[in-house]
Design an enzyme around this catalytic site. Structure first.
Site, PDB file in Angstrom:
ATOM      1  N   GLY A 191      25.585  57.881  26.989  1.00 21.73           N
ATOM      2  CA  GLY A 191      24.781  57.337  28.081  1.00 21.73           C
ATOM      3  C   GLY A 191      25.566  56.428  28.992  1.00 21.73           C
ATOM      4  O   GLY A 191      25.122  55.338  29.347  1.00 21.73           O
ATOM      5  N   ALA A 226      22.876  55.568  24.615  1.00 23.82           N
ATOM      6  CA  ALA A 226      21.989  56.370  25.456  1.00 23.82           C
ATOM      7  C   ALA A 226      20.537  56.287  24.994  1.00 23.82           C
ATOM      8  O   ALA A 226      20.242  56.345  23.798  1.00 23.82           O
ATOM      9  CB  ALA A 226      22.441  57.828  25.447  1.00 23.82           C
ATOM     10  N   SER A 253      14.969  47.334  33.829  1.00 21.61           N
ATOM     11  CA  SER A 253      14.665  45.971  33.373  1.00 21.61           C
ATOM     12  C   SER A 253      14.903  44.943  34.468  1.00 21.61           C
ATOM     13  O   SER A 253      14.239  43.896  34.506  1.00 21.61           O
ATOM     14  CB  SER A 253      15.495  45.616  32.134  1.00 21.61           C
ATOM     15  OG  SER A 253      16.877  45.609  32.430  1.00 21.61           O
ATOM     16  N   TYR A 296       8.193  54.300  23.977  1.00 19.74           N
ATOM     17  CA  TYR A 296       9.528  53.732  23.785  1.00 19.74           C
ATOM     18  C   TYR A 296       9.661  53.138  22.384  1.00 19.74           C
ATOM     19  O   TYR A 296      10.669  53.345  21.703  1.00 19.74           O
ATOM     20  CB  TYR A 296       9.784  52.662  24.843  1.00 19.74           C
ATOM     21  CG  TYR A 296      11.115  51.948  24.694  1.00 19.74           C
ATOM     22  CD1 TYR A 296      12.297  52.533  25.127  1.00 19.74           C
ATOM     23  CD2 TYR A 296      11.175  50.684  24.108  1.00 19.74           C
ATOM     24  CE1 TYR A 296      13.508  51.878  24.986  1.00 19.74           C
ATOM     25  CE2 TYR A 296      12.386  50.018  23.967  1.00 19.74           C
ATOM     26  CZ  TYR A 296      13.545  50.618  24.411  1.00 19.74           C
ATOM     27  OH  TYR A 296      14.746  49.965  24.257  1.00 19.74           O
ATOM     28  N   LYS A 353      12.285  54.558  19.629  1.00 18.44           N
ATOM     29  CA  LYS A 353      13.345  53.686  19.127  1.00 18.44           C
ATOM     30  C   LYS A 353      13.223  53.467  17.626  1.00 18.44           C
ATOM     31  O   LYS A 353      14.221  53.460  16.883  1.00 18.44           O
ATOM     32  CB  LYS A 353      13.310  52.344  19.855  1.00 18.44           C
ATOM     33  CG  LYS A 353      14.023  52.329  21.187  1.00 18.44           C
ATOM     34  CD  LYS A 353      15.520  52.547  21.000  1.00 18.44           C
ATOM     35  CE  LYS A 353      16.318  52.213  22.221  1.00 18.44           C
ATOM     36  NZ  LYS A 353      17.761  52.458  22.035  1.00 18.44           N
ATOM     37  N   GLY A 366      24.248  54.120  31.926  1.00 21.97           N
ATOM     38  CA  GLY A 366      23.241  53.089  31.716  1.00 21.97           C
ATOM     39  C   GLY A 366      23.769  51.675  31.952  1.00 21.97           C
ATOM     40  O   GLY A 366      24.978  51.432  31.974  1.00 21.97           O
TER      41      GLY A 366
END
Length: 353
Positions: free
Chosen positions: A8, A83, A201, A159, A163, A11
Site C-alpha cells: 500500500g 495496505a 483522516s 473497518y 481490521k 497510503g
C-alpha cells in the site's frame, strides 16, 4: 542493504514509512494496486527522503489477486503490511472494506512464507482493541491486552470488522507457520501531509479549517502522529523483543471540540466552528448510515488507549496532540488543500495555562 517490502505504498502511513526506511539505509519495494499514484509517491519520497529516491522500487500487486505477489516478495528480508481500504462513509456493501483487509492479509502472509520471509510488521488499529466490550457509556482505558469482540458490537462497522478479522488471521497464520509478527495500533492519524494526495483522516482538520464541518459530534479519540506511527514500524523491525507483540501508538484522549479550539487559536481567521451536535441527534442520523455510522460506537464512551508500551519501543516521547494537529493544518494549507481566507494569518498557539 536489506530490502523491505511495504504494501500500500500510496497510503499516508506507508509514504512516511518509506521515508523512514530510506533514511535508515534500507532498500524499499512498495506495492500499489495501480500505478496511477506513482507520481504522488515519488513526490512524497523527494520530500521525505531527498537524495535516496533511487533505492525505492514500485511494483503492482492487488490485495485481492495473486498476480504479482511472488515477484514482489523476491529478495525481500521483511514485510511491512500497511495496505488497507479506508472509506469516508460506511459502505452499503461491507465486503468492499472487509475482503481486502482479511483476504489481503492472508495472501501477503502466504506469499511471504512461500518466499521464506519470516519477519512481518503489520499496521493494525485501535479498532481491534477497544470495541465490543459491552459498554454503552463511561470512561475506560484499554491496553494491548484487550481485543475487540465483534460478537458483542451493537453497531457493525466494516473497518473494525475487517481490521479485527485481519489481525486475528495474521496471528493465527504466524503462530502456525513460525513467522515473526508485530502489530502496530494507531488511532486517528494526523500529522503532516507530504504531498497533495492525503489521507481521509486529515479531513478531520481540513473540514474544520475550511468550514465544511458545521458542527461537531461530542466525542473524542486517541490521536496518533503519522511520524510516530512510521517510526514505530521501523523500531519494531529493529528490535527482536517486539516479535509476537502488539503496540498501541496513541496519544491522550482528545475531544473533537478540543481539536477545534487548537485550530481556532492558531488560525483565528479561518471559519473553525465550536458548535456541537447532541448525542440523540447523532444516534438518529446514524440510522441512515453515512459518516456518523462509523463513530456511533464511540458516542457516550470515553475511550483512552495506553500508549506507554509503544512509546518505550519508540525510544522517545510521542509528538504532542497539538503538534499532530497543527502540522497537519500547516501542510494542508501549504499544499493548497485548504484555501486561505484573504485575512487569514496563522499565529503561534497560546501557551497552556
Amino acid at each position: 542493504m536489506d530490502r523491505i517490502l511495504v504494501t500500500g505504498a500510496s497510503g499516508f502511513v506507508a509514504r512516511h514509512l518509506i521515508g523512514e526506511l530510506l533514511r535508515a539505509g534500507y532498500l524499499v519495494r512498495g506495492t500499489v494496486r495501480t500505478r496511477s499514484r506513482l507520481q504522488s509517491i515519488q513526490a512524497a519520497t523527494v520530500a521525505l527522503a531527498p537524495g535516496r529516491e533511487d533505492r525505492l522500487e514500485i511494483v503492482e500487486a492487488d490485495l485481492l489477486d495473486d498476480a504479482g505477489w511472488a515477484s514482489a516478495m523476491a529478495d525481500v528480508q521483511a514485510v511491512m503490511h500497511v495496505a488497507t481500504v479506508i472509506v469516508a462513509e460506511e459502505p452499503r456493501d461491507p465486503s468492499t472494506v472487509i475482503r481486502p483487509a482479511v483476504e489481503g492479509t492472508e495472501r501477503i502472509l502466504r506469499f511471504a512464507h512461500a518466499e521464506g520471509i519470516r519477519r512481518v510488521v503489520m499496521t493494525s488499529s485501535i479498532a481491534t482493541v477497544g470495541y465490543g466490550h459491552g459498554y454503552d457509556s463511561g470512561v475506560r482505558t484499554y491496553t494491548e491486552a484487550d481485543f475487540t469482540d465483534l460478537s458483542k458490537m451493537r453497531h457493525p462497522w466494516a473497518y473494525c470488522i475487517g481490521k479485527t478479522r485481519a489481525e486475528q488471521a495474521a496471528w493465527a497464520f504466524a503462530s502456525g507457520k513460525g513467522m515473526e509478527l508485530t502489530t502496530i495500533h494507531p488511532g486517528a492519524i494526523l500529522g503532516p501531509a507530504s504531498d497533495p494526495q492525503t489521507s481521509i483522516s486529515l479531513g478531520l482538520v481540513s473540514g474544520l479549517l475550511d468550514g465544511s464541518t458545521p458542527a461537531m459530534p461530542r466525542i473524542g479519540f486517541a490521536i496518533s502522529d503519522v511520524r510516530d506511527v512510521a517510526a514505530m514500524h521501523l523500531a519494531a523491525l529493529r528490535d527482536p523483543e517486539s516479535i509476537g507483540q502488539r503496540y498501541l501508538c496513541t496519544g491522550p484522549y482528545t475531544r473533537f471540540d478540543q481539536v477545534a479550539a487548537i485550530l481556532r487559536r492558531a488560525y483565528p481567521d479561518y471559519p473553525v466552528t465550536l458548535k456541537t451536535v447532541p448525542d440523540w441527534l447523532m444516534r438518529l442520523v446514524a440510522l441512515m448510515n453515512g459518516p456518523v455510522r462509523q463513530i456511533i460506537n464511540d458516542i457516550g464512551n470515553e475511550k483512552h488507549f495506553d500508549g506507554a508500551k509503544g512509546e518505550r519501543l519508540l525510544g522517545r516521547p510521542y509528538f504532542t496532540v497539538e503538534e499532530a494537529i497543527l502540522s497537519a493544518a500547516e501542510s494542508l494549507i501549504r499544499l493548497g488543500l485548504v484555501h486561505r481566507p484573504n485575512s487569514a494569518r496563522p499565529r503561534q498557539p497560546e501557551p497552556a495555562e
